[in-house]
Write an enzyme that holds these catalytic residues in place. Structure first.
Site, PDB file in Angstrom:
ATOM      1  N   LYS A  39      -0.932   7.137  -1.492  1.00 47.94           N
ATOM      2  CA  LYS A  39      -0.860   5.762  -0.980  1.00 47.94           C
ATOM      3  C   LYS A  39       0.593   5.429  -0.639  1.00 47.94           C
ATOM      4  O   LYS A  39       1.495   5.683  -1.441  1.00 47.94           O
ATOM      5  CB  LYS A  39      -1.379   4.778  -2.033  1.00 47.94           C
ATOM      6  CG  LYS A  39      -1.348   3.323  -1.567  1.00 47.94           C
ATOM      7  CD  LYS A  39      -2.097   2.418  -2.517  1.00 47.94           C
ATOM      8  CE  LYS A  39      -1.241   1.806  -3.591  1.00 47.94           C
ATOM      9  NZ  LYS A  39      -0.355   0.731  -3.136  1.00 47.94           N
ATOM     10  N   ASP A  66      -1.131   0.991   2.535  1.00 41.94           N
ATOM     11  CA  ASP A  66      -1.418  -0.258   1.815  1.00 41.94           C
ATOM     12  C   ASP A  66      -0.465  -1.341   2.292  1.00 41.94           C
ATOM     13  O   ASP A  66       0.464  -1.720   1.580  1.00 41.94           O
ATOM     14  CB  ASP A  66      -1.275  -0.003   0.309  1.00 41.94           C
ATOM     15  CG  ASP A  66      -1.756  -1.179  -0.520  1.00 41.94           C
ATOM     16  OD1 ASP A  66      -2.432  -2.065   0.035  1.00 41.94           O
ATOM     17  OD2 ASP A  66      -1.450  -1.200  -1.728  1.00 41.94           O
ATOM     18  N   LEU A  67      -0.692  -1.827   3.523  1.00 42.43           N
ATOM     19  CA  LEU A  67       0.210  -2.852   4.069  1.00 42.43           C
ATOM     20  C   LEU A  67      -0.472  -4.217   4.140  1.00 42.43           C
ATOM     21  O   LEU A  67       0.120  -5.175   4.630  1.00 42.43           O
ATOM     22  CB  LEU A  67       0.754  -2.422   5.437  1.00 42.43           C
ATOM     23  CG  LEU A  67       1.741  -1.243   5.353  1.00 42.43           C
ATOM     24  CD1 LEU A  67       2.270  -0.881   6.738  1.00 42.43           C
ATOM     25  CD2 LEU A  67       2.905  -1.554   4.421  1.00 42.43           C
ATOM     26  N   LYS A  68      -1.700  -4.325   3.674  1.00 40.36           N
ATOM     27  CA  LYS A  68      -2.399  -5.619   3.552  1.00 40.36           C
ATOM     28  C   LYS A  68      -2.137  -6.509   4.768  1.00 40.36           C
ATOM     29  O   LYS A  68      -1.523  -7.567   4.664  1.00 40.36           O
ATOM     30  CB  LYS A  68      -1.983  -6.326   2.264  1.00 40.36           C
ATOM     31  CG  LYS A  68      -2.313  -5.524   1.012  1.00 40.36           C
ATOM     32  CD  LYS A  68      -1.984  -6.303  -0.256  1.00 40.36           C
ATOM     33  CE  LYS A  68      -2.333  -5.549  -1.512  1.00 40.36           C
ATOM     34  NZ  LYS A  68      -1.486  -4.383  -1.781  1.00 40.36           N
ATOM     35  N   ASP A  71      -2.946 -11.375  10.323  1.00 37.88           N
ATOM     36  CA  ASP A  71      -2.253 -12.049  11.430  1.00 37.88           C
ATOM     37  C   ASP A  71      -3.343 -12.514  12.388  1.00 37.88           C
ATOM     38  O   ASP A  71      -4.534 -12.419  12.056  1.00 37.88           O
ATOM     39  CB  ASP A  71      -1.279 -11.058  12.103  1.00 37.88           C
ATOM     40  CG  ASP A  71      -0.103 -11.768  12.777  1.00 37.88           C
ATOM     41  OD1 ASP A  71      -0.358 -12.734  13.535  1.00 37.88           O
ATOM     42  OD2 ASP A  71       1.047 -11.367  12.555  1.00 37.88           O
ATOM     43  N   GLY A  73      -6.008 -12.208  15.318  1.00 40.21           N
ATOM     44  CA  GLY A  73      -6.858 -11.038  15.555  1.00 40.21           C
ATOM     45  C   GLY A  73      -6.244 -10.011  16.493  1.00 40.21           C
ATOM     46  O   GLY A  73      -6.273  -8.809  16.226  1.00 40.21           O
ATOM     47  N   THR A 121      -4.842  -9.627  -7.391  1.00 37.53           N
ATOM     48  CA  THR A 121      -5.104  -9.691  -8.835  1.00 37.53           C
ATOM     49  C   THR A 121      -4.034 -10.488  -9.581  1.00 37.53           C
ATOM     50  O   THR A 121      -4.221 -10.819 -10.744  1.00 37.53           O
ATOM     51  CB  THR A 121      -5.226  -8.286  -9.451  1.00 37.53           C
ATOM     52  OG1 THR A 121      -4.130  -7.508  -9.006  1.00 37.53           O
ATOM     53  CG2 THR A 121      -6.522  -7.623  -9.060  1.00 37.53           C
ATOM     54  N   GLY A 211      -0.039   4.936 -10.003  1.00 30.27           N
ATOM     55  CA  GLY A 211       1.366   5.061  -9.613  1.00 30.27           C
ATOM     56  C   GLY A 211       2.229   5.548 -10.753  1.00 30.27           C
ATOM     57  O   GLY A 211       2.385   6.748 -10.972  1.00 30.27           O
ATOM     58  N   ARG A 212       2.766   4.584 -11.510  1.00 28.92           N
ATOM     59  CA  ARG A 212       3.782   4.906 -12.519  1.00 28.92           C
ATOM     60  C   ARG A 212       3.383   5.942 -13.566  1.00 28.92           C
ATOM     61  O   ARG A 212       4.234   6.749 -13.949  1.00 28.92           O
ATOM     62  CB  ARG A 212       4.282   3.605 -13.170  1.00 28.92           C
ATOM     63  CG  ARG A 212       5.163   2.809 -12.213  1.00 28.92           C
ATOM     64  CD  ARG A 212       5.329   1.390 -12.617  1.00 28.92           C
ATOM     65  NE  ARG A 212       4.059   0.645 -12.472  1.00 28.92           N
ATOM     66  CZ  ARG A 212       3.924  -0.637 -12.745  1.00 28.92           C
ATOM     67  NH1 ARG A 212       4.971  -1.334 -13.180  1.00 28.92           N
ATOM     68  NH2 ARG A 212       2.764  -1.235 -12.575  1.00 28.92           N
TER      69      ARG A 212
HETATM   70  O1  C5P Z   1       2.169   1.979 -10.999  1.00 31.66           O
HETATM   71  P1  C5P Z   1       0.754   1.495 -10.959  1.00 31.66           P
HETATM   72  O2  C5P Z   1      -0.258   2.553 -11.377  1.00 31.66           O
HETATM   73  O3  C5P Z   1       0.545   0.181 -11.661  1.00 31.66           O
HETATM   74  O4  C5P Z   1       0.528   1.267  -9.398  1.00 31.66           O
HETATM   75  C1  C5P Z   1      -0.611   0.702  -8.881  1.00 31.66           C
HETATM   76  C2  C5P Z   1      -0.529   0.640  -7.387  1.00 31.66           C
HETATM   77  O5  C5P Z   1      -1.634  -0.106  -6.914  1.00 31.66           O
HETATM   78  C3  C5P Z   1       0.723  -0.063  -6.857  1.00 31.66           C
HETATM   79  O6  C5P Z   1       1.083   0.587  -5.630  1.00 31.66           O
HETATM   80  C4  C5P Z   1       0.262  -1.480  -6.605  1.00 31.66           C
HETATM   81  O7  C5P Z   1       0.948  -2.095  -5.535  1.00 31.66           O
HETATM   82  C5  C5P Z   1      -1.183  -1.273  -6.226  1.00 31.66           C
HETATM   83  N1  C5P Z   1      -2.046  -2.425  -6.486  1.00 31.66           N
HETATM   84  C6  C5P Z   1      -2.195  -3.014  -7.734  1.00 31.66           C
HETATM   85  N2  C5P Z   1      -3.038  -4.077  -7.912  1.00 31.66           N
HETATM   86  C7  C5P Z   1      -3.714  -4.549  -6.893  1.00 31.66           C
HETATM   87  C8  C5P Z   1      -3.590  -3.962  -5.625  1.00 31.66           C
HETATM   88  C9  C5P Z   1      -2.739  -2.896  -5.462  1.00 31.66           C
HETATM   89  O8  C5P Z   1      -1.590  -2.585  -8.702  1.00 31.66           O
HETATM   90  N3  C5P Z   1      -4.541  -5.545  -7.088  1.00 31.66           N
END
Ligand code: C5P
Length: 236
Positions: A39, A66-68, A71, A73, A121, A211-212
């Site tokens: 991602k 993941d640029l959400k 704008d 249409g 979230t 991610g982390r």
């Molecule tokens: O590091 P971590 O596992 O928390 O990363 C989660 C990824 O998912 C990040 O890139 C974050 O921007 C994305 N994300 C999120 N919650 C959301 C939507 C996307 O944590 N509701």
């Protein structure tokens, strides 16, 4: 339409939340075969990261942008057309009807799938009211999920906790993609609503975004392999 069968190794999506292409390429090299889907979000995309999409696709990897988008249409449609040509597999848009309709129409004929973000979230009922909304989080998530499905959106981004209730609303015709995944024992960071990979799969998630726990591990490849193994076991 039933979504195509998902290759098991593609269910783990590693979020390349890194400052630039050099660190991202180093992480991709380190992860090797343990990860098949990446991602790219704001941080990396706005630091030249979109140049990695074609490179990753050439190596047989899938990419989630993941640029959400949100704008008018016409602007959404032109942006989606460019992203569809880049070889990306997933793209997020905010779940507003005009935006979703434009994105779905613009991705026609390509391999790009559109994912809608229903309600961020980080928002609770008070945040929604402060932003002028009448509905609370759970009602707005349900309404937007239904609208997304009617408009032909391919999937939803949701917390693993929402996955079970969203499955009841959208059935198995949409992908559910869930961040906030933490292998047992991993640091939670700023994520409040977290689930282990196995529990998220059991709750109905199709794809897990991590991610982390991978990026900050002493041995990222070992952590990714452990998550792959946990996913495989949960699907057994
Ligand atoms: O590091 P971590 O596992 O928390 O990363 C989660 C990824 O998912 C990040 O890139 C974050 O921007 C994305 N994300 C999120 N919650 C959301 C939507 C996307 O944590 N509701």
């Amino acid at each position: 339409m039933q979504p195509a069968k998902i290759a098991q190794r593609e269910r783990l999506i590693v979020a390349l939340d890194l400052p630039g292409t050099e660190s991202a390429e180093a992480m991709i090299a380190q992860l090797g075969d343990s990860v098949a889907f990446y991602k790219i979000g704001y941080q990396l995309a706005y630091a030249g990261g979109l140049s990695l999409v074609a490179k990753l696709a050439d190596r047989g990897k899938k990419v989630f942008i993941d640029l959400k988008l949100h704008d008018i249409g016409n602007t959404v449609a032109r942006g989606v057309e460019s992203i569809a040509r880049s070889g990306a597999t997933f793209l997020t848009v905010h779940a507003y009807p005009q935006t979703m309709k434009a994105a779905v129409e613009a991705r026609a004929g390509s391999n790009l799938k559109i994912l809608a973000v229903t309600v961020l979230t980080s928002y609770d009922d008070d945040d929604l009211h402060a932003a002028g909304y009448r509905l609370g989080v759970s009602d707005l998530v349900a309404a937007r999920a239904q609208q997304a499905q009617v408009l032909g959106v391919d999937g939803l981004v949701c917390s693993a906790e929402e996955a079970a209730s969203l499955r009841k609303i959208v059935g198995h015709q949409m992908y559910l993609v869930t961040p906030g995944i933490r292998p047992a024992g991993a640091a939670t960071g700023d994520q409040k609503r977290i689930m282990t990979p196995a529990r998220a799969i059991a709750a109905g998630a199709d794809y897990l975004v991590v991610g982390r726990p991978v990026l900050e591990a002493a041995d990222p490849k070992a952590v990714a392999e452990a998550i792959q193994a946990e996913i495989a076991q949960a699907l057994d």
